[in-house]
Scaffold this motif. Structure first.
Motif, PDB file in Angstrom:
ATOM      1  N   ILE A  60       0.770  -1.156  -0.170  1.00  0.00           N
ATOM      2  CA  ILE A  60      -0.159   0.015  -0.155  1.00  0.00           C
ATOM      3  C   ILE A  60       0.856   1.280   0.022  1.00  0.00           C
ATOM      4  O   ILE A  60       1.878   1.543   0.629  1.00  0.00           O
ATOM      5  N   LEU A  61       0.598   2.062  -1.037  1.00  0.00           N
ATOM      6  CA  LEU A  61       1.654   3.097  -1.056  1.00  0.00           C
ATOM      7  C   LEU A  61       0.705   4.517  -0.595  1.00  0.00           C
ATOM      8  O   LEU A  61      -0.227   4.770  -0.811  1.00  0.00           O
ATOM      9  N   ILE A  62       1.433   5.158   0.466  1.00  0.00           N
ATOM     10  CA  ILE A  62       0.820   6.617   0.662  1.00  0.00           C
ATOM     11  C   ILE A  62       1.831   7.648   0.258  1.00  0.00           C
ATOM     12  O   ILE A  62       3.055   7.790   0.355  1.00  0.00           O
ATOM     13  N   GLU A  63       1.031   8.309  -0.662  1.00  0.00           N
ATOM     14  CA  GLU A  63       1.580   9.417  -1.725  1.00  0.00           C
ATOM     15  C   GLU A  63       2.275   8.769  -2.871  1.00  0.00           C
ATOM     16  O   GLU A  63       2.884   7.916  -2.590  1.00  0.00           O
ATOM     17  N   SER A  64       1.777   9.348  -3.844  1.00  0.00           N
ATOM     18  CA  SER A  64       2.594   8.893  -5.230  1.00  0.00           C
ATOM     19  C   SER A  64       3.452  10.108  -5.557  1.00  0.00           C
ATOM     20  O   SER A  64       2.983  11.088  -6.404  1.00  0.00           O
ATOM     21  N   SER A  65       4.572  10.233  -5.394  1.00  0.00           N
ATOM     22  CA  SER A  65       5.397  11.354  -5.468  1.00  0.00           C
ATOM     23  C   SER A  65       5.862  11.356  -6.839  1.00  0.00           C
ATOM     24  O   SER A  65       5.893  10.407  -7.653  1.00  0.00           O
ATOM     25  N   PRO A  66       6.564  12.609  -7.396  1.00  0.00           N
ATOM     26  CA  PRO A  66       7.016  13.005  -8.402  1.00  0.00           C
ATOM     27  C   PRO A  66       8.119  11.811  -8.840  1.00  0.00           C
ATOM     28  O   PRO A  66       8.844  11.617  -9.718  1.00  0.00           O
ATOM     29  N   ASP A  67       8.901  11.255  -7.744  1.00  0.00           N
ATOM     30  CA  ASP A  67       9.955  10.396  -7.770  1.00  0.00           C
ATOM     31  C   ASP A  67       9.559   8.908  -7.607  1.00  0.00           C
ATOM     32  O   ASP A  67      10.329   8.015  -7.361  1.00  0.00           O
ATOM     33  N   LEU A  68       8.402   8.613  -8.025  1.00  0.00           N
ATOM     34  CA  LEU A  68       8.096   7.153  -7.494  1.00  0.00           C
ATOM     35  C   LEU A  68       8.672   6.011  -8.481  1.00  0.00           C
ATOM     36  O   LEU A  68       8.884   5.034  -7.850  1.00  0.00           O
ATOM     37  N   ARG A  69       8.980   6.297  -9.918  1.00  0.00           N
ATOM     38  CA  ARG A  69       9.749   5.480 -10.559  1.00  0.00           C
ATOM     39  C   ARG A  69      10.978   5.040  -9.891  1.00  0.00           C
ATOM     40  O   ARG A  69      11.272   3.838  -9.429  1.00  0.00           O
ATOM     41  N   GLN A  70      11.607   6.055  -9.423  1.00  0.00           N
ATOM     42  CA  GLN A  70      12.955   5.783  -8.778  1.00  0.00           C
ATOM     43  C   GLN A  70      12.740   5.205  -7.566  1.00  0.00           C
ATOM     44  O   GLN A  70      13.471   4.231  -7.012  1.00  0.00           O
ATOM     45  N   GLN A  71      11.588   5.725  -6.712  1.00  0.00           N
ATOM     46  CA  GLN A  71      11.464   4.754  -5.535  1.00  0.00           C
ATOM     47  C   GLN A  71      11.028   3.416  -5.505  1.00  0.00           C
ATOM     48  O   GLN A  71      11.403   2.706  -4.688  1.00  0.00           O
ATOM     49  N   LEU A  72      10.135   3.184  -6.594  1.00  0.00           N
ATOM     50  CA  LEU A  72       9.823   1.775  -6.465  1.00  0.00           C
ATOM     51  C   LEU A  72      10.984   0.823  -6.999  1.00  0.00           C
ATOM     52  O   LEU A  72      11.055  -0.197  -6.647  1.00  0.00           O
ATOM     53  N   LEU A  73      11.891   1.399  -7.966  1.00  0.00           N
ATOM     54  CA  LEU A  73      13.199   0.775  -8.358  1.00  0.00           C
ATOM     55  C   LEU A  73      13.944   0.301  -7.016  1.00  0.00           C
ATOM     56  O   LEU A  73      14.638  -0.686  -6.827  1.00  0.00           O
ATOM     57  N   ARG A  74      14.267   1.379  -6.180  1.00  0.00           N
ATOM     58  CA  ARG A  74      14.780   1.112  -4.970  1.00  0.00           C
ATOM     59  C   ARG A  74      14.495   0.131  -4.244  1.00  0.00           C
ATOM     60  O   ARG A  74      15.257  -0.661  -3.398  1.00  0.00           O
ATOM     61  N   ALA A  75      13.071   0.231  -4.165  1.00  0.00           N
ATOM     62  CA  ALA A  75      12.438  -0.884  -3.057  1.00  0.00           C
ATOM     63  C   ALA A  75      12.097  -2.284  -3.721  1.00  0.00           C
ATOM     64  O   ALA A  75      11.311  -3.113  -3.369  1.00  0.00           O
ATOM     65  N   CYS A  76      12.803  -2.523  -4.936  1.00  0.00           N
ATOM     66  CA  CYS A  76      12.794  -3.636  -5.452  1.00  0.00           C
ATOM     67  C   CYS A  76      11.679  -3.884  -6.678  1.00  0.00           C
ATOM     68  O   CYS A  76      11.125  -5.075  -6.382  1.00  0.00           O
ATOM     69  N   SER A  77      10.892  -2.900  -6.903  1.00  0.00           N
ATOM     70  CA  SER A  77       9.782  -2.956  -7.752  1.00  0.00           C
ATOM     71  C   SER A  77       8.693  -3.980  -7.471  1.00  0.00           C
ATOM     72  O   SER A  77       8.100  -4.682  -7.764  1.00  0.00           O
ATOM     73  N   PRO A  78       8.105  -3.420  -6.141  1.00  0.00           N
ATOM     74  CA  PRO A  78       7.003  -4.145  -5.934  1.00  0.00           C
ATOM     75  C   PRO A  78       5.671  -3.732  -6.657  1.00  0.00           C
ATOM     76  O   PRO A  78       5.700  -2.763  -7.108  1.00  0.00           O
ATOM     77  N   HIS A  79       4.593  -4.756  -6.356  1.00  0.00           N
ATOM     78  CA  HIS A  79       3.318  -4.361  -6.999  1.00  0.00           C
ATOM     79  C   HIS A  79       2.478  -3.591  -6.201  1.00  0.00           C
ATOM     80  O   HIS A  79       2.438  -4.120  -5.130  1.00  0.00           O
ATOM     81  N   ILE A  80       2.220  -2.459  -6.765  1.00  0.00           N
ATOM     82  CA  ILE A  80       1.378  -1.688  -5.714  1.00  0.00           C
ATOM     83  C   ILE A  80      -0.375  -2.071  -5.772  1.00  0.00           C
ATOM     84  O   ILE A  80      -0.800  -2.063  -6.944  1.00  0.00           O
ATOM     85  N   ASP A  81      -0.757  -2.259  -4.356  1.00  0.00           N
ATOM     86  CA  ASP A  81      -2.189  -2.772  -4.682  1.00  0.00           C
ATOM     87  C   ASP A  81      -3.307  -1.768  -4.308  1.00  0.00           C
ATOM     88  O   ASP A  81      -4.392  -1.839  -4.541  1.00  0.00           O
ATOM     89  N   ALA A  82      -2.724  -0.555  -3.573  1.00  0.00           N
ATOM     90  CA  ALA A  82      -3.716   0.484  -3.517  1.00  0.00           C
ATOM     91  C   ALA A  82      -2.763   1.877  -3.044  1.00  0.00           C
ATOM     92  O   ALA A  82      -1.634   1.631  -2.657  1.00  0.00           O
ATOM     93  N   VAL A  83      -3.080   3.046  -3.637  1.00  0.00           N
ATOM     94  CA  VAL A  83      -2.549   3.987  -3.246  1.00  0.00           C
ATOM     95  C   VAL A  83      -3.323   5.018  -2.334  1.00  0.00           C
ATOM     96  O   VAL A  83      -4.827   5.108  -2.593  1.00  0.00           O
ATOM     97  N   LEU A  84      -2.984   6.020  -1.464  1.00  0.00           N
ATOM     98  CA  LEU A  84      -3.752   6.893  -0.702  1.00  0.00           C
ATOM     99  C   LEU A  84      -3.223   8.153  -0.481  1.00  0.00           C
ATOM    100  O   LEU A  84      -1.900   8.128  -0.668  1.00  0.00           O
ATOM    101  N   TRP A  85      -3.721   9.129  -0.774  1.00  0.00           N
ATOM    102  CA  TRP A  85      -3.433  10.365  -1.077  1.00  0.00           C
ATOM    103  C   TRP A  85      -3.938  11.537   0.115  1.00  0.00           C
ATOM    104  O   TRP A  85      -4.968  11.257   0.654  1.00  0.00           O
ATOM    105  N   SER A  86      -2.976  12.239   0.670  1.00  0.00           N
ATOM    106  CA  SER A  86      -3.322  12.986   1.712  1.00  0.00           C
ATOM    107  C   SER A  86      -4.173  14.610   1.312  1.00  0.00           C
ATOM    108  O   SER A  86      -4.848  14.908   1.826  1.00  0.00           O
ATOM    109  N   HIS A  87      -3.326  15.091   0.230  1.00  0.00           N
ATOM    110  CA  HIS A  87      -3.947  16.181  -0.423  1.00  0.00           C
ATOM    111  C   HIS A  87      -3.410  16.311  -1.846  1.00  0.00           C
ATOM    112  O   HIS A  87      -2.509  15.600  -2.591  1.00  0.00           O
TER     113      HIS A  87
END
Length: 242
Positions: A48-75
């Motif tokens: 579960i991803l909290i915030e989908s930042s502009p750096d998402l691609r790099q962040q997911l690669l750093r985290a070993c490319s997990p499949h994201i099952d849901a995204v939550l946004w704060s604003h």
């Protein structure tokens, strides 16, 4: 449950482009950075991803490319949701959850992507894969913004998102009446700076103590924050509860 800080920076990130300040130089010399703030919650093989930042691609690669099952946004500030477009042609675009005003704004901007939209009223807990989430209002003028309470088994984690110290009474009551094991708290600048819609470090520490958090990490930090500031979170820092 496992939570990883995918990013701990503000909208600009650190090092700041074109900046030669002492903090940016120190981060470059150490080969470190603060990507834009987001959190990854893992439980029973779900992500579960909290915030989908502009750096998402790099962040997911750093985290070993997990499949994201849901995204939550704060604003609806771009550094908190605009990276959602990175799911295009990577995986099925995950369902998104947010308070109704946030969902209306973000989904309108992302009209070109087909995805499930789940507007969730504030202060009403909802379950995702065995984890209970509760959006609560904070104070980040002029944008409607929510923090998150995350509960799993006997563990409670809170995320303030972007906010001033003076959050609504109902939100403060929610946090004070919850035994918070870990708080991720907005701290965009060191002590002594006055930021009208965020907390500086001293305010963040006072907030964390005021809600009774057992432990806390500062997030959404600007390049003004020194790398070694006490309680500063760092990218890819992970917290596990069995």
């Amino acid at each position: 449950m496992r939570i990883t800080l995918l990013g701990t920076g503000d909208a600009i990130g650190t090092p700041k482009v074109g900046c030669d300040c002492v903090n940016c130089r120190a981060m470059v010399a150490a080969g470190r950075s603060r990507l834009r703030t987001s959190l990854l919650v893992e439980t029973d093989g779900k992500h579960i991803l909290i915030e989908s930042s502009p750096d998402l691609r790099q962040q997911l690669l750093r985290a070993c490319s997990p499949h994201i099952d849901a995204v939550l946004w704060s604003h609806g500030h771009y550094d908190h949701f605009i990276g959602f477009g990175e799911f295009y042609r990577v995986q099925k675009v995950p369902p998104a959850y947010a308070a109704p005003p946030v969902m209306d704004y973000c989904s309108g901007y992302l009209h070109f992507l087909p995805f499930e939209k789940h507007p969730v009223p504030v202060y009403e807990p909802f379950d995702l894969f065995g984890v209970t989430f509760t959006f609560f209002e904070v104070n980040h003028p002029p944008v409607y913004t929510c923090g998150l309470l995350i509960e799993h088994d006997d563990v409670a984690v809170a995320y303030t998102a972007d906010t001033r110290e003076d959050i609504p009474e109902a939100s403060m009551d929610l946090l004070k009446n919850t035994d918070i094991d870990l708080l991720f708290v907005d701290a965009i600048a060191p002590e002594g700076y006055s930021i009208t819609k965020h907390m500086n470090y001293a305010e963040a520490v006072r907030f964390a103590r005021g809600v009774g958090a057992r432990d806390y990490r500062c997030v959404h930090m600007s390049h003004m924050v020194p790398p070694d500031m006490p309680h500063a979170g760092y990218d890819m820092e992970t917290f596990c509860w069995e």
